[in-house]
Design an enzyme around this catalytic site. Structure first.
Site, PDB file in Angstrom:
ATOM      1  N   ASP A  16      61.393 -21.600-106.829  1.00 27.25           N
ATOM      2  CA  ASP A  16      62.846 -21.582-107.053  1.00 27.25           C
ATOM      3  C   ASP A  16      63.217 -20.128-107.343  1.00 27.25           C
ATOM      4  O   ASP A  16      62.719 -19.536-108.314  1.00 27.25           O
ATOM      5  CB  ASP A  16      63.176 -22.491-108.244  1.00 27.25           C
ATOM      6  CG  ASP A  16      64.661 -22.748-108.408  1.00 27.25           C
ATOM      7  OD1 ASP A  16      65.475 -21.958-107.882  1.00 27.25           O
ATOM      8  OD2 ASP A  16      65.023 -23.737-109.095  1.00 27.25           O
ATOM      9  N   ASP A  32      70.674 -18.989-105.198  1.00 27.12           N
ATOM     10  CA  ASP A  32      69.753 -19.901-105.873  1.00 27.12           C
ATOM     11  C   ASP A  32      69.228 -20.887-104.827  1.00 27.12           C
ATOM     12  O   ASP A  32      70.014 -21.654-104.257  1.00 27.12           O
ATOM     13  CB  ASP A  32      70.517 -20.634-106.989  1.00 27.12           C
ATOM     14  CG  ASP A  32      69.617 -21.437-107.906  1.00 27.12           C
ATOM     15  OD1 ASP A  32      68.403 -21.465-107.682  1.00 27.12           O
ATOM     16  OD2 ASP A  32      70.159 -22.043-108.859  1.00 27.12           O
ATOM     17  N   GLU A  81      70.599 -29.497-105.654  1.00 26.40           N
ATOM     18  CA  GLU A  81      69.148 -29.464-105.831  1.00 26.40           C
ATOM     19  C   GLU A  81      68.571 -30.806-106.246  1.00 26.40           C
ATOM     20  O   GLU A  81      68.380 -31.058-107.419  1.00 26.40           O
ATOM     21  CB  GLU A  81      68.693 -28.334-106.768  1.00 26.40           C
ATOM     22  CG  GLU A  81      69.389 -28.186-108.082  1.00 26.40           C
ATOM     23  CD  GLU A  81      68.832 -26.998-108.885  1.00 26.40           C
ATOM     24  OE1 GLU A  81      67.619 -26.792-108.899  1.00 26.40           O
ATOM     25  OE2 GLU A  81      69.634 -26.276-109.515  1.00 26.40           O
ATOM     26  N   HIS A  99      74.623 -27.259-109.559  1.00 23.11           N
ATOM     27  CA  HIS A  99      75.528 -26.612-110.509  1.00 23.11           C
ATOM     28  C   HIS A  99      76.444 -25.626-109.816  1.00 23.11           C
ATOM     29  O   HIS A  99      76.121 -25.109-108.739  1.00 23.11           O
ATOM     30  CB  HIS A  99      74.717 -25.889-111.595  1.00 23.11           C
ATOM     31  CG  HIS A  99      73.619 -25.034-111.034  1.00 23.11           C
ATOM     32  ND1 HIS A  99      73.778 -23.689-110.768  1.00 23.11           N
ATOM     33  CD2 HIS A  99      72.356 -25.333-110.648  1.00 23.11           C
ATOM     34  CE1 HIS A  99      72.654 -23.208-110.263  1.00 23.11           C
ATOM     35  NE2 HIS A  99      71.768 -24.179-110.165  1.00 23.11           N
ATOM     36  N   GLU A 109      66.445 -26.991-102.711  1.00 22.34           N
ATOM     37  CA  GLU A 109      67.730 -26.461-103.186  1.00 22.34           C
ATOM     38  C   GLU A 109      68.314 -25.415-102.244  1.00 22.34           C
ATOM     39  O   GLU A 109      67.588 -24.583-101.692  1.00 22.34           O
ATOM     40  CB  GLU A 109      67.552 -25.817-104.571  1.00 22.34           C
ATOM     41  CG  GLU A 109      68.843 -25.212-105.122  1.00 22.34           C
ATOM     42  CD  GLU A 109      68.688 -24.550-106.492  1.00 22.34           C
ATOM     43  OE1 GLU A 109      67.554 -24.190-106.860  1.00 22.34           O
ATOM     44  OE2 GLU A 109      69.714 -24.393-107.176  1.00 22.34           O
ATOM     45  N   HIS A 119      74.799 -20.758-114.049  1.00 25.51           N
ATOM     46  CA  HIS A 119      75.099 -22.177-114.285  1.00 25.51           C
ATOM     47  C   HIS A 119      76.467 -22.307-114.940  1.00 25.51           C
ATOM     48  O   HIS A 119      76.588 -22.261-116.158  1.00 25.51           O
ATOM     49  CB  HIS A 119      74.042 -22.821-115.188  1.00 25.51           C
ATOM     50  CG  HIS A 119      72.747 -23.098-114.489  1.00 25.51           C
ATOM     51  ND1 HIS A 119      72.054 -24.266-114.627  1.00 25.51           N
ATOM     52  CD2 HIS A 119      72.024 -22.360-113.627  1.00 25.51           C
ATOM     53  CE1 HIS A 119      70.952 -24.227-113.891  1.00 25.51           C
ATOM     54  NE2 HIS A 119      70.910 -23.068-113.285  1.00 25.51           N
TER      55      HIS A 119
HETATM   56 CO    CO Z   1      69.759 -23.991-109.281  1.00 24.98          CO
END
Ligand code: CO
Length: 301
Positions: free
Chosen positions: A88, A99, A192, A159, A286, A167
């Site tokens: 990640d 992200d 995700e 998010h 994600e 976030h």
């Molecule tokens: Co994330």
């Protein structure tokens, strides 16, 4: 579109693209026998070399660790041939973060768990557009996961991403949690899905290697004063790894005593390694997208 919006969208696409490239670079390094710390350092250097910062320390969570494992400065862990590794990662530039995550199955025996998260992500993206609620996306994800005989992790999810805020308050569940939050055009969000053969929940472990800056305080220990100064100067906008502060510090005790004092004073926030509560294996997939009127634009590609 105004010039400003246009410029922001360009930067979102640029940072998204670099995030995706860095993720794929890291993926090539994850092999049985490789030292996890060396993979982390190389992946983060890859971003630095191109003029970007990591949006957060690379997460290389393994097996029942769902998220937030990044190696410590004296970490000696190696990847083994039975590991399920969640990579990640994302890039950061001028307030904008990317992200994205993939799961690597080093055993080759957990295909179903990995496919489940990938197809759940595809299903969510096919439904995504302005006007949809976050719980409708969650329902889509959950339906696919159940089809594969696995469960969503109910207390992890996608998010919103804002300027200097990885976030934002906006949350996208991996099941229908009844939320009526509506996605709006122009929002940047991550989707995700986390899939598991365990209980479907994570809890904090007592290990923590990732923190984020909250505010500057006046600690009692000299070593903590130097630490918070360093953190404020270099990592006030993005989460950081203890590993990044360890330059010149030789003892495990010295660095963690400073870190722990700063947490107690509220100067930094801890993001402990999250473990599946049933010790289940966990997979994750994600991407970051821009929400549009009739769909979404994939940014991490
Ligand atoms: Co994330």
């Amino acid at each position: 579109m105004t010039d400003n919006v246009d410029m922001k969208e360009k930067l979102l696409e640029e940072v998204g693209h670099v995030s995706y490239k860095a993720l794929n670079y890291a993926k090539t390094l994850v092999k049985p026998g490789a030292l996890v710390k060396e993979v982390a350092i190389a992946a983060e250097k890859y971003l630095n070399d191109q003029g970007y910062a990591p949006a957060f320390p690379i997460n290389l969570s393994i097996n029942n660790e769902a998220a937030h494992y990044t190696p410590s400065f004296d970490d000696e862990r190696i990847f083994t041939e039975t590991d399920i590794v969640k990579v990640d990662f994302g890039a950061y530039k001028d307030g904008i973060s990317g992200d994205c995550a993939i799961t690597i199955d080093l055993s080759g025996k957990n295909g179903k768990l990995i496919d489940a998260a990938n197809y759940a992500l595809d299903a969510a993206l096919s439904k995504l557009r302005a006007g949809i609620t976050s719980s409708e996306i969650g329902r889509e994800i959950n339906t696919v996961l159940l089809k594969y005989g696995v469960k969503p992790i109910r207390n992890l999810g996608g998010h919103g991403l804002d300027i200097d805020n990885l976030h934002s308050g906006f949350f996208i569940p991996n099941y229908d949690d009844g939320s009526v939050d509506v996605l709006e055009e122009g929002m940047v969000i991550s989707i995700e899905p986390f899939a598991t053969n365990g209980k479907g929940m994570v809890a904090d472990s007592d290990r923590c290697e990732i923190y984020s800056y909250v505010e500057t305080v006046q600690p009692r220990l000299n070593s903590s004063r130097a630490l918070i100064k360093n953190i404020e100067e270099h990592f006030s906008s993005t989460p950081f790894a203890v590993r990044w502060l360890a330059n010149g510090i030789d003892s495990h005790f010295n660095i963690y005593s400073g870190i722990n004092e700063l947490v107690k004073l509220g100067a930094i926030e801890a993001h402990p390694i999250l473990l599946e509560i049933g010790n289940g294996m966990v997979s994750q997939s994600e991407v970051t997208v821009l929400v549009e009127a009739n769909g979404c634009k994939l940014l991490t590609k």
